[in-house]
Scaffold this motif. Structure first.
Motif: not given
Ligand code: SF4
Ligand SMILES: Nc1nc2c(c(=O)[nH]1)N[C@H]1C(S)=C(S)[C@@H](COP(=O)(O)OP(=O)(O)OC[C@H]3O[C@@H](n4cnc5c(=O)[nH]c(N)nc54)[C@H](O)[C@@H]3O)O[C@H]1N2
Ligand SMILES: Nc1nc2c(c(=O)[nH]1)N[C@H]1C(S)=C(S)[C@@H](COP(=O)(O)OP(=O)(O)OC[C@H]3O[C@@H](n4cnc5c(=O)[nH]c(N)nc54)[C@H](O)[C@@H]3O)O[C@H]1N2
Ligand code: SF4
Ligand code: SF4
Ligand code: SF4
Ligand code: SF4
Ligand SMILES: [Mo]
Lengths: 931, 289, 249
Positions: A21, A23-24, A26-28, A55-56, A58-59, A187-188
């Protein structure tokens, strides 16, 4: 009764492709579902080390970002005046040739005339390598305005910091204390960790003027007065010291508390460590009572160490700590009012820390061997964990505040022990194992070394022979000597002023510098279009790579449109900012899970192409390009023999960490879900800086070439070297006007100073004003997202009940908010769970009309607003004829959260102020319906 | 609740139409021939127009017939049946009168009953909703029926019946307003029961979305208190007071026609308020009522 | 058919932990994504890039401020979707039979091909759990991911609602609330899970776990005080203590 026959097993999608990901930051890991060749659904990858399936918001909304109407479609060349937003589409060949025609002459004559700064991208090891090959010293990423205080304080103190460098031991901690975090990059993981603590019934304390999100679920809320965390923390230190609730064994073995310090005031080596002939800091061994090098096998360093040598008394750091923090200045009673926390509460928190760390200690049955060769039967855990982010670091006293927090953690023995904070590989890595800054440019030559690094003293600053800054952002100059991430927020204003010199081309990548990432937004927009007397732009050329129609796009001369994150290769590398977790190193890739439907290219590949056309060293050998594109760079580039951007499946696919390049490497990553993890052996899980098993693991992975254990630096000697220079010692000394600042602020032991004294605005502007990241938005780029903008389409100013009453305000009213720098007029909403003297809003929701393919009457542009219009990169004049920087004097970190304002009720409005005139959009207006 | 014009038109017009048909059905000496045609056409037309308007409110009007299927549980389905039955019965009854001057008395009574049923079931659609305390009360069907009777009497020219009915319906409407204003509080549904949160005052902080949505548009319609008070005065004046006064004037078709128009306007205004002032409990989640 | 079943074999539902929910909206968007591509008509948006963007969502996160008299104000994040009520008023009002409650598992669903979009069920729901999709003209609501929880095309551990699978904080739990031995029922029992608007008589299946008591430091202060018993009040004393203590180590 009959009910419809439901198909309970409908097909989910045609195919799932796994990538990372973006969208930020954090790179999930994500599973991208495709149907009919287009993206249909995105969910978390259960096997991924970062998000383990979650997943947040945004993701999950990535699909709307990927199809946003604001996506740029082709390279653009400016045709109207700069800022007019008038562009023509050109071919890639034309675009690249244009760039080369600008850059080549610079490289041949004066490479420093290119300034290349990058924002939210995650390929800094690559972009810096490019810039190094180009030869310009003027390269950095956005860390200088983001959280360099946190990073620098962490590295200088303990060889790692929070966020990407370290994380709480969620599995074992019993008490978690969170300072100044709304969301953070992790984030996550933070949410998952909090969930874990909640499920276990562990205690969470949130220290934050604002009680939302993580702080809302905290069991205890400490609604501290902004900017005073350092004082609060040092008061906790005072309480713990005076109760003797510190981990003496840990301090003696693993920190520089027993290291002897020169006590001869006034001497040139006052405050420096006593060292042996090899330069090793000295301790006194308790077994023998004799001097010994800190790492001598078998010794037990003595915390009380004291020694008179050649008439000079040397005392241990521990002496100094006791002397400094046991004074009355740090009693809870002395700090309570300033911090806005009752003294009894400070004591209660200190007592809880003491109890949890020492009475509720845990013991893990895992033998291990330390660097001095001693075998330990178990691992003792201090189950108190801390985490902090910009709430403490984005203040002008942030560096020292972060240091204070690390001091507290270390006194409790709660770093790299079970239940405390743990580093994520390739950290820990002490400051002196990092490079030093390099800034010597020469025509047609690569730079003499990496741009950014960790100065150990005044000798390492990036200054010319006259003491003038070598870098356009004045990083590593006397104004902010430890600006280890550069100072992106100063680039435009310095380039505009031609101070310290003029540049020719400003190249920016993924940074919305004309809007939310700048202080003083309006002036920055003016600087970008300002001309000399002869009509030439003060910043002659601007090249910009964005993927979307942002505010910054308007100010570029040449736009190199990037793909979305689902359409390109990326590398999340151990050389850079990896996705490791404390229990395993990890790296990852992105790959084009769908092909772009526009004439856009991944910017890293564009940089490779440019490097090839420019013949940059490292990219071209003997006139032959080494890499066709970024994918090839990822697999084939070697930083050192055997070490490349990705650590997995090297050599013939069997090697990890070190090994020859493997042409199949990307395929192996894709087959594995887009990432690789490299587990740390059980014996090496904790005590990493001192643990032989970990050191061996790190050498094997290629983090370093030989084991390099080190001590935590409670006392930071590099700071003392700067302080000595400020006091008039040594060949490199600060200019007169900075002498006092350097002498006072570079205390080698953490201290707190009141930034209000620097601004002197408390009376006129009594209210603190802050921003927070919304969990469902990423800076400016979430607003183009059809789903996310329904959640945060506008941002009110949240005002505490007390101030609402005092100003006769009600929800939905408008207020003028004035700082020493400017005034904005915005809607207000009451909030009770808020520090009484603080207002705040969500960050970066306000948008310029015409940007992001939103209609001009979008709420983001009519009601939304930025606090940035109230924040200046310089402090208001103090009457000394100088303009002081609104930043931390040590690292240059932008002091976003030192903002002070005044409120007044305003008549009802339909438009927030200032209303920047609309920009014209380089992309067609959005369709009425969602894609 | 959002005062959707289609629903206001539906309830107002169909109430009036069924009211008129009711009186025609119970009339011992019903009109015949052309006069009957006019009356029945008017009654059926109003009722039909109302139903059409209500169909316009549907998301999928082409499937409207499916609404007949759930008469065992759904008041809306029952309403469809009752309206269809009333219109069919009254259609046949009227046709007989118009075409053959035959008074099928039993059919008339049955038709009248069905008309009452149609109005009652319409009212029950709202009355059944516990979620809207203002409606969830026996007085809702009573008032709907009363207004239908009044309007029907007025339309069918039964001045002597109309005058007391006008006065009565005005009075009942006033009482319903008075009591209705207290029903939400009486319902016991509060932000505390909605959220289950205890231990202090509760206040809605951030809504789930900064813009509006279906729920807010449909169920959280907010009318200014002053505005509503004014409209109530207008409604009761047009609905009851003015028509009564007009009917008390020396008889004249013009006055009667005006009385009818005024009454319809008044009922429509009252209906607007019926919806606009009806607070749905979901508003509590948004900190609104 | 709009009559409610007398009894359902199971009663599936969600248990939402208000002590843990950080208000991140992840469940909201993941639900939007799943249900835009799966069960029934896609969830549409109106004016998505304009002045008044709004669309259909089946799950939304509110937040409330709780102001106790004697403690600082608190903030509670509050996700809300269909509660799959046992006595679902939305079902009985439906004129077409489109709304129904499944006898197998108690899930309340809309059969979109029968729905006329009259909106009455949304009026009947006290919780705002139903939204009429403006593009499709039919009523949308949480399906409890009926197309996931039994779906053989998904790996077994993914046969759970999208919102539950994605919730980063683990604040959402899914299971059979009619089975007292289920994990969700036990959570409800342990943590005092409650129903929303019990007085509405809907008997919701979903439960909420209350926020734990907060800001209780004063209660603990005296218990904790001994842990701060001073060994020294000033540096000299401290160093003396250090001497003594190190001797003993
Ligand atoms: S925290 Fe959300 S936006 Fe950021 S990489 Fe993970 S899933 Fe994507
Ligand atoms: N008031 C206030 N201001 C702040 C802060 C604060 O707390 N308060 N925080 C500061 C901090 S810490 C930061 S890091 C900055 C962040 O601010 P920025 O660095 O400006 O971050 P973004 O707004 O996310 O946008 C960066 C740009 O990247 C573009 N972009 C997105 N995806 C891609 C892509 O795939 N390729 C390319 N080439 N471009 C892309 C976006 O369109 C956008 O123009 O803001 C700073 N500004
Ligand atoms: N969803 C989302 N996630 C993001 C981002 C995003 O835009 N959106 N941005 C990413 C980026 S670039 C960054 S740098 C990180 C930043 O992550 P955070 O550090 O969490 O950033 P902020 O949202 O600025 O939050 C700062 C917090 O500090 C508090 N605070 C301010 N002053 C003080 C103080 O003096 N003392 C204390 N104790 N608290 C204080 C504020 O109230 C706020 O809660 O987030 C990253 N993650
Ligand atoms: S995903 Fe979980 S934590 Fe986030 S809002 Fe939903 S329930 Fe709360
Ligand atoms: S929550 Fe609302 S929609 Fe869901 S079953 Fe209950 S009443 Fe029906
Ligand atoms: S909107 Fe559809 S599901 Fe709801 S009551 Fe009407 S027909 Fe039934
Ligand atoms: S169970 Fe499925 S449909 Fe219901 S809220 Fe969760 S994700 Fe949405
Ligand atoms: Mo940042």
């Amino acid at each position: 009764m009959s009910q419809p026959d439901l198909p309970l097993s409908p097909p989910v999608s045609d195919e799932v492709r796994q990538t990372t990901c973006y969208m930020c930051a954090c790179r999930c890991g994500i599973n991208v579902h495709l149907r009919g060749g287009t993206v249909s659904y995105i969910e978390g990858n259960r096997h991924h080390p970062v998000n383990k399936g979650v997943l947040c918001a945004k993701g999950s909304a990535g699909i709307m970002q990927h199809t946003a109407p604001s996506r740029l479609r082709a390279p653009l060349r400016r045709v109207g005046p700069r800022g007019s937003g008038e562009f023509e589409e050109i071919s890639w060949d034309e675009a690249l040739e244009t760039a080369v025609s600008w850059l080549k002459p610079l490289r041949e004559s004066a490479p420093e005339k290119l300034a290349f700064f990058t924002g939210r991208d995650q390929s800094q090891s690559f972009t810096s390598f490019w810039a190094q090959g180009f030869g310009t010293p003027n390269y950095a990423a956005h860390g200088g305005f983001c959280s360099v205080n946190m990073a620098a304080a962490g590295i200088y103190t303990m060889g790692g910091a929070f966020w990407e460098f370290g994380a709480p031991d969620w599995d074992n901690t019993k008490l978690f204390m969170l300072f100044g975090v709304a969301e953070d990059h992790d984030s996550n993981p933070i949410k998952m960790g909090l969930g874990q603590l909640k499920a276990r019934g562990a205690k969470v304390i949130g220290v934050n003027p604002i009680r939302t999100g993580y702080n809302a679920v905290a069991d205890e809320w400490v609604g501290i007065t902004p900017g005073t965390d350092g004082l609060f923390i040092l008061s906790l230190v005072h309480c713990l010291l005076s109760a003797g609730r510190i981990d003496l064994d840990y301090l003696a073995r693993y920190t520089n508390a027993p290291v002897l310090v020169n006590g001869q005031a006034g001497a040139a080596d006052f405050g420096l460590f006593l060292r042996d002939a090899d330069g090793k800091p000295q301790v006194i061994d308790r077994h023998t009572g004799k001097l010994a090098a800190w790492d001598a096998p078998g010794i037990l360093p003595d915390l009380r160490g004291e020694l008179v040598q050649d008439g000079v008394t040397h005392r241990s750091v521990m002496h100094q700590i006791a002397q400094t923090y046991l004074t009355d200045a740090y009693t809870p009673e002395a700090v309570a009012e300033r911090c806005g926390i009752p003294a009894a509460r400070i004591r209660a928190i200190a007592a809880l820390l003491a109890k949890t760390a020492f009475e509720d200690a845990i013991e893990i049955d895992q033998p291990w061997t330390d660097f001095r060769g001693e075998r330990h039967a178990t691992m003792t855990g201090r189950p108190v964990a801390f985490h902090a982010m910009r709430g403490i670091s984005a203040h002008a006293n942030g560096f020292q505040t972060c240091r204070a927090l690390h001091l507290l953690q270390i006194l409790l023995g709660a770093v790299e022990t079970p239940g405390g904070m743990r580093f994520k590989p390739p950290y820990p890595k002490p400051a002196d194992a990092h490079p030093k800054p390099h800034a010597k440019a020469a025509p047609d030559q690569p730079l003499d070394g990496p741009h950014l690094g960790y100065p150990q003293g005044p000798d390492d600053l990036a200054l010319d022979a006259d003491g003038q800054p070598l870098r356009i952002d004045k990083a590593f100059s006397w104004e902010n000597p430890l600006s280890v991430h550069g100072l992106m927020h100063m680039v435009i204003s310095n380039a505009h002023a031609g101070d310290p010199y003029k540049i020719d081309t400003l190249m920016l990548y993924m940074a919305n510098m004309a809007w939310n990432s700048s202080m003083n937004t309006r002036a920055v927009m003016e600087m970008l279009t300002d001309t000399d007397a002869d009509g030439a732009y003060k910043i002659p050329r601007i090249i910009y790579s964005d993927a979307y129609s942002s505010e910054m796009v308007t100010y570029a001369d040449l736009i190199l449109p990037d793909t979305t994150y689902l359409e390109r290769h990326d590398c999340i590398s151990l050389l850079d900012r990896p996705i490791s977790e404390p229990h395993a190193a990890a790296d990852a890739i992105r790959w084009p899970v769908v092909a772009p439907d526009r004439d856009v290219r991944g910017f890293q590949s564009v940089l490779v192409d440019l490097a090839n056309r420019l013949g940059l060293p490292g990219f071209v050998e003997g006139g032959v390009p080494l890499y066709a594109d970024y994918a090839e760079y990822i697999t084939r580039h070697q930083r050192k023999p055997g070490i490349g951007p990705l650590a997995g499946w090297r050599g013939s696919g069997e090697d990890t960490g070190r090994g020859a390049p493997n042409a199949q490497q990307l395929d192996r990553y894709i087959a594995n879900g887009g990432f690789a993890t490299f587990p740390i052996p059980p014996e090496a899980q904790f005590y990493k800086p001192w643990n032989r098993a970990y050191q061996d693991y790190a050498v094997g992975m290629g983090f370093y070439d030989a084991p390099q254990p080190y001590l935590f630096q409670l006392y930071a000697e590099p700071l003392q070297r700067f302080r000595l220079a400020g006091q008039g010692h040594g060949p490199h000394q600060p200019p007169e006007h900075l002498r006092a600042q350097v002498a006072e602020r570079f205390d080698p032991l953490p201290l707190w100073y009141d930034t209000e004294h620097d601004t002197g605005q408390a009376d006129e502007y009594p209210v603190h004003a802050l921003t927070q990241r919304p969990m469902a938005m990423y800076h400016s780029w979430g607003s183009q997202n059809a789903w996310l903008r329904q959640i945060h389409g506008q941002n009110p100013l949240y005002v505490p009940t007390r101030l609402m009453r005092a100003h006769g305000l009600q929800d939905g009213d408008w207020a003028h908010v004035t700082s020493a720098h400017g005034r904005i007029t915005v809607p207000v909403v009451e909030m009770a769970a808020l520090n009484d003297n603080t207002v705040w809003t969500w960050n970066a929701i306000g948008k310029r009309k015409g940007a992001w393919a939103l209609s001009e009457d979008a709420p983001e542009a009519t009601k939304g607003f930025l606090l940035n219009n109230l924040i200046h990169e310089l402090l208001p004049p103090k009457g000394d004829g100088l303009r002081w920087s609104n930043s931390d004097p040590i690292t240059g970190q932008a002091a976003w959260f030192d903002l002070r304002v005044r409120l007044e009720k305003a008549p009802p409005q339909t438009q927030s102020q200032p209303a920047t005139p609309a920009q014209s959009s380089p992309v067609p207006p959005a369709p009425k319906a969602r894609p | 609740m959002y005062p959707a014009p289609s629903i206001i038109a539906f309830t107002t017009l169909s109430g009036l139409g069924f009211g008129l048909l009711f009186w025609l059905g119970v009339d011992g000496t019903p009109p015949t021939g052309w006069v009957a045609l006019v009356f029945f056409a008017l009654g059926l037309g109003l009722a039909g127009a109302g139903l059409l308007a209500s169909a316009a409110h549907l998301g999928r009007p082409e499937r409207a017939l499916k609404a007949f299927t759930q008469w065992r549980s759904s008041w809306l389905s029952r309403e469809a049946w009752a309206a269809a039955a009333a219109m069919t019965l009254m259609g046949v009854y009227g046709a007989a009168l118009v075409l053959w001057q035959v008074d099928l008395r039993l059919l008339g009574w049955l038709g009248a009953l069905a008309c009452g049923g149609a109005v009652f079931t319409t009212a029950m659609i709202y009355t059944q909703l516990r979620t809207v305390p203002r409606w969830h009360h026996w007085s809702t069907p009573a008032l709907f029926l009363l207004l239908a009777l009044t309007g029907g009497a007025l339309l069918s020219g039964r001045v002597s019946v109309a005058i007391p009915l006008l006065m009565l319906s005005g009075l009942v409407q006033g009482l319903v307003w008075w009591d209705g204003d207290r029903r939400f509080a009486r319902s016991g549904t509060t932000m505390a029961t909605a959220t289950g949160l205890t231990g202090g005052d509760i206040r809605a902080f951030e809504p789930p979305h900064t813009g509006d949505n279906y729920l807010l548009r449909e169920m959280v319609y907010v009318v200014g208190r002053k505005h509503a008070a004014k409209l109530r005065v207008i409604a009761i004046t047009l609905m009851s007071a003015l028509p009564t006064a007009l009917l008390l004037l020396p008889f004249g078709h013009v006055w009667a026609a005006l009385a009818v128009l005024s009454h319809i306007a008044g009922v429509a205004t009252a209906r607007w308020l019926f919806f606009a002032q009806a607070e749905h409990v979901v508003g509590l989640y948004y900190g609104k009522r | 058919m709009t009559c409610l079943p007398d009894k359902t074999d199971r009663q599936l539902g969600l248990v939402i932990d208000l002590d843990t929910c950080v208000g991140c909206h992840a469940c909201v968007v993941s639900c939007k994504g799943w249900n835009t591509e799966h069960y029934g008509a896609p969830l549409s948006d109106q004016d998505p890039y304009g002045a008044d963007p709004s669309g259909t969502f089946l799950n939304r996160v509110h937040s409330y401020e709780l102001r106790p008299e004697d403690a600082p104000a608190q903030l509670v994040h509050f996700p809300k979707s269909c509660l799959h009520c046992v006595d679902a008023p939305c079902v009985t009002v439906c004129p077409t039979g489109a709304s129904y409650k499944r006898t197998e598992d108690g899930i309340v669903l809309v059969n979109e091909s029968d729905c006329i979009g009259c909106g009455l069920c949304a009026w009947a729901c006290p919780y705002g759990a139903r939204e009429l999709d403006l593009a499709a003209g039919v009523m949308k609501k949480c399906t409890l991911c009926v197309d996931r929880i039994y779906n053989d095309n998904l790996p077994p551990q993914d046969r759970t609602p999208a919102c539950v699978r994605t919730c980063p904080a683990g604040a959402r739990h899914f299971g059979d609330l009619s089975d007292p031995a289920s994990e969700v029922s036990q959570l409800v029992a342990e943590r005092g899970g409650f129903e929303l608007m019990p007085e509405q008589g809907t008997a919701p299946a979903n439960r909420y776990l209350p926020p734990r008591p907060k800001d209780r430091w004063q209660d603990d202060a005296s218990v904790l005080a001994p842990f701060l018993e001073p060994v020294a009040q000033e540096p000299k004393g401290f160093l003396g203590w250090l001497d003594r203590t190190l001797e003993k180590l």
